[in-house]
Design a protein around this motif. Structure first.
Motif, mmCIF file in Angstrom:
data_model
loop_
_atom_site.group_PDB
_atom_site.id
_atom_site.type_symbol
_atom_site.label_atom_id
_atom_site.label_comp_id
_atom_site.label_asym_id
_atom_site.label_seq_id
_atom_site.Cartn_x
_atom_site.Cartn_y
_atom_site.Cartn_z
ATOM 1 N N SER A 150 0.854 -1.180 0.000
ATOM 2 C CA SER A 150 0.000 0.000 0.000
ATOM 3 C C SER A 150 0.895 1.235 0.000
ATOM 4 O O SER A 150 2.097 1.143 0.246
ATOM 5 C CB SER A 150 -0.887 0.033 1.249
ATOM 6 N N GLU A 151 0.295 2.399 -0.224
ATOM 7 C CA GLU A 151 1.042 3.654 -0.164
ATOM 8 C C GLU A 151 1.587 3.881 1.240
ATOM 9 O O GLU A 151 2.678 4.401 1.426
ATOM 10 C CB GLU A 151 0.147 4.831 -0.564
ATOM 11 N N GLY A 157 3.055 9.435 6.912
ATOM 12 C CA GLY A 157 4.497 9.150 6.910
ATOM 13 C C GLY A 157 5.321 10.399 6.681
ATOM 14 O O GLY A 157 6.399 10.566 7.261
ATOM 15 N N ILE A 158 4.814 11.289 5.819
ATOM 16 C CA ILE A 158 5.548 12.539 5.549
ATOM 17 C C ILE A 158 5.653 13.363 6.832
ATOM 18 O O ILE A 158 6.703 13.912 7.164
ATOM 19 C CB ILE A 158 4.866 13.338 4.417
ATOM 20 N N PRO A 181 1.095 19.013 4.128
ATOM 21 C CA PRO A 181 1.570 17.727 3.574
ATOM 22 C C PRO A 181 1.521 16.622 4.628
ATOM 23 O O PRO A 181 1.891 15.499 4.362
ATOM 24 C CB PRO A 181 3.007 18.042 3.162
ATOM 25 N N GLY A 182 1.042 16.961 5.798
ATOM 26 C CA GLY A 182 0.881 16.033 6.914
ATOM 27 C C GLY A 182 0.413 16.855 8.091
ATOM 28 O O GLY A 182 0.398 18.080 8.032
ATOM 29 N N HIS A 183 0.040 16.178 9.201
ATOM 30 C CA HIS A 183 -0.430 16.931 10.369
ATOM 31 C C HIS A 183 0.744 17.543 11.121
ATOM 32 O O HIS A 183 1.868 17.083 11.010
ATOM 33 C CB HIS A 183 -1.216 16.008 11.295
ATOM 34 N N ASN A 189 6.365 4.420 4.739
ATOM 35 C CA ASN A 189 7.062 4.029 5.965
ATOM 36 C C ASN A 189 8.374 3.291 5.676
ATOM 37 O O ASN A 189 9.312 3.348 6.468
ATOM 38 C CB ASN A 189 6.135 3.222 6.867
ATOM 39 N N MET A 190 8.432 2.633 4.525
ATOM 40 C CA MET A 190 9.710 2.041 4.097
ATOM 41 C C MET A 190 10.701 3.155 3.765
ATOM 42 O O MET A 190 11.889 3.058 4.063
ATOM 43 C CB MET A 190 9.493 1.147 2.878
ATOM 44 N N VAL A 191 10.197 4.225 3.145
ATOM 45 C CA VAL A 191 11.054 5.386 2.858
ATOM 46 C C VAL A 191 11.575 5.951 4.178
ATOM 47 O O VAL A 191 12.764 6.270 4.305
ATOM 48 C CB VAL A 191 10.270 6.460 2.068
ATOM 49 N N LEU A 192 10.684 6.051 5.157
ATOM 50 C CA LEU A 192 11.089 6.559 6.481
ATOM 51 C C LEU A 192 12.216 5.693 7.058
ATOM 52 O O LEU A 192 13.226 6.205 7.553
ATOM 53 C CB LEU A 192 9.875 6.577 7.414
ATOM 54 N N GLY A 193 12.060 4.384 6.958
ATOM 55 C CA GLY A 193 13.069 3.474 7.490
ATOM 56 C C GLY A 193 14.398 3.632 6.778
ATOM 57 O O GLY A 193 15.458 3.745 7.412
ATOM 58 N N ALA A 194 14.341 3.679 5.435
ATOM 59 C CA ALA A 194 15.574 3.803 4.652
ATOM 60 C C ALA A 194 16.246 5.139 4.934
ATOM 61 O O ALA A 194 17.468 5.214 5.112
ATOM 62 C CB ALA A 194 15.259 3.654 3.172
#
Lengths: 356, 177
Positions: A60-61, A93-94, A133-135, A66-71
């Motif tokens: 899912s998006e 995630g952003i 772009p996020g809370h 969250n994978m981007v966050l981890g990397a």
């Protein structure tokens, strides 16, 4: 440094974004398919395994971001791409990345909204990209390319600034730019290593204190201190990093403001209006956050009126009004997703403005 | 034709998008400004395909062509959709094997090329698109034969290079049609 005569090649915007990211050092892509950005992910799927990188189609998006966050936590250049409805899913995630001071690149090849909207080009995520772009109290860097070449150039710029200021960056493109092919010159990947990220959580070998990547701060004063620190950084960015293009603005009595694909159409209209003797110019914001406020204010000194042209219901108007302190009227012309303004329509609006 | 703003339209599978790419690449190899924009919307999913191709000596403002000065149509729905959009003085090239209709406007020039039949007769099945493109080369001079040869050599993948003579043959038939 290897000297390299760069060749002019034809590429789709989506594919050019992917190749540019690879050449900027990205080896970690996590995504989920959605029209009209899918060619970007498809290109990564083909290229990444060949160069020892990771391409992963997430479930899912939400998983992808969250994978981007981890990397990004591990200090590598990571990337995800999507289109409007998918980006909405990524906003959590952003926000976490902004709260953790993590650099990463997010691509939004916009389509019409709200909801599932349509699959045609649109610019109706301006508010989302620049406002929320996020809370939470946060900004991300937002770049708005207007050609395939600029898509390429802004990818490395976005990565550099994201790393430098430790924050997420977004390329806000649209379906037209993503789908079209144009000539482009790609520069070779630099063989210089990227600056080391001392804060990254990538193993310390018992040689230093461990790093913590976190966005949760339960002590209110500690949270406030961190947010304020971040906003000091934002102030520097607003001072130093706005990018824009001025076209025929020197003597302009009327100013058209447009970004991305729409700015090309607006430019054609400005060119035509000049032939008719109308003193009109174009300001094209290249960064939407930070917004080129000073350029707008300078043009407002001698301008009688502004005209925003967008593929939305007028999401940039507020930023223009704030930048020029409502010094003169700000008009609007636009269409929503898929109905692309024509140079003739914009020219009519310029004429209307000049007559008023 | 100094600046060509073309629309190419037909059914999916007729090689419309490929023809557009060939034209765009030819412009690229002549060192000109070019853009290629496919339709990817719902009409594409309904089986029709079209694309906008611009070639110019100046930067291209809008890659989306609303009013072409050159049009190639390979089916009736595309003929009906685009024929009134052509600018006065523009040209239209029609695959007359597939479209019976005649152009009723007298401010544009129509070329009727039975491309699908010509392809069939000459053992060039599937290259009706390239025949029509050859006609477009002859009418608009968007590129020379030498550029086209070079273009095909560049964009046809190594494994399919044996198809270049066939494609050039189709171009030739189009030029003389």
């Amino acid at each position: 440094m290897v000297l390299f005569m760069a060749e002019r090649v034809l590429m789709k915007g989506n594919e050019a974004l992917a190749e540019a990211a690879i050449r900027a050092g990205c080896r970690n892509f996590f995504g989920y398919p959605i029209t009209p950005q899918t060619e970007l992910a498809a290109y990564m799927a083909k290229r990444m395994p060949k160069i020892g990188g990771t391409y992963l189609q997430a479930e899912s998006e939400l998983a992808a971001i969250n994978m981007v966050l981890g990397a990004a936590s591990a200090g590598v250049r990571a990337m995800t791409s999507s289109s409007s409805p998918g980006v909405s899913l990524k906003t959590e995630g952003i926000s976490y990345m902004a709260g953790s001071d993590l650099p990463a690149l997010i691509i939004n090849v916009q389509r019409g909204g709200p909801g599932l909207g349509g699959i045609q080009p649109s610019q109706s995520d301006y508010w989302q990209a620049t406002r929320a772009p996020g809370h939470g109290d946060l900004h991300i860097l937002v770049f708005a390319p207007s050609s395939v070449q600029e898509m390429v150039d802004l990818v490395s710029k976005a990565y550099d600034l994201a790393d430098n200021y430790r924050m997420p960056a977004m390329i806000l493109a649209d379906g037209m730019l993503g789908q079209m092919m144009e000539p482009v010159v790609l520069s070779e990947e630099s063989d210089k290593p990227l600056p080391k990220k001392e804060w990254a959580a990538c193993g310390h070998n018992n040689e230093r204190k461990h790093n913590i990547i976190n966005s949760l701060y339960l002590t209110a004063t500690e949270l406030e201190r961190l947010v304020k620190e971040r906003f000091e950084r934002y102030a520097i960015i607003e001072e130093k990093e706005p990018m824009f293009e001025n076209y025929c603005t020197e003597d302009a009595e009327y100013i058209v403001v447009a970004y991305g694909a729409t700015s090309r159409i607006a430019k054609a209209a400005v060119k035509e209006a000049r032939k008719d003797g109308i003193k009109v110019g174009l300001i094209r914001p290249i960064t939407l956050w930070p917004f080129p406020k000073k350029a707008m204010a300078a043009a407002a000194e001698n301008a009688k009126a502004f005209l925003c042209v967008e593929m939305s219901m007028g999401q940039m108007i507020d930023d223009v009004k704030l930048a020029i302190n409502c010094k003169c009227p700000v008009n609007f012309f636009g269409h929503t997703g898929g109905v692309i303004p024509t140079p003739v329509e914009v020219l009519e609006e310029i004429k209307k403005m000049a007559k008023a | 034709m100094k600046d060509m703003n073309a629309i190419l339209a037909g059914f999916g599978g007729q090689g419309i998008l490929f023809m557009g790419k060939v034209i765009a690449y030819a412009g690229l190899f002549d060192n000109r400004e070019v853009s290629w924009l496919p339709s990817y919307g719902p009409e594409m999913r309904g089986g029709t395909a079209n694309c906008s191709v611009c070639i110019s000596d100046e930067p291209i403002c809008s890659p989306l062509v609303n009013n072409p000065n050159a049009l190639i149509v390979m089916n009736l729905p595309s003929f009906d959709k685009f024929i009134d959009k052509v600018v006065p003085g523009g040209i239209v090239i029609i695959d007359s094997t597939l479209i019976d209709k005649k152009v009723e406007r007298d401010d544009i020039t129509a070329y009727y090329v039975p491309a699908t039949a010509l392809a069939e007769e000459n053992g060039l099945k599937g290259l009706a698109n390239i025949i029509l493109m050859g006609k477009m080369m002859a009418v608009t001079n968007f590129c020379t034969k030498e550029t086209m040869q070079k273009t095909l050599e560049k964009i046809i993948p190594p494994k399919k290079q044996h198809l270049i003579p066939k494609n050039m043959n189709a171009v030739e038939i189009g030029i003389n049609a």
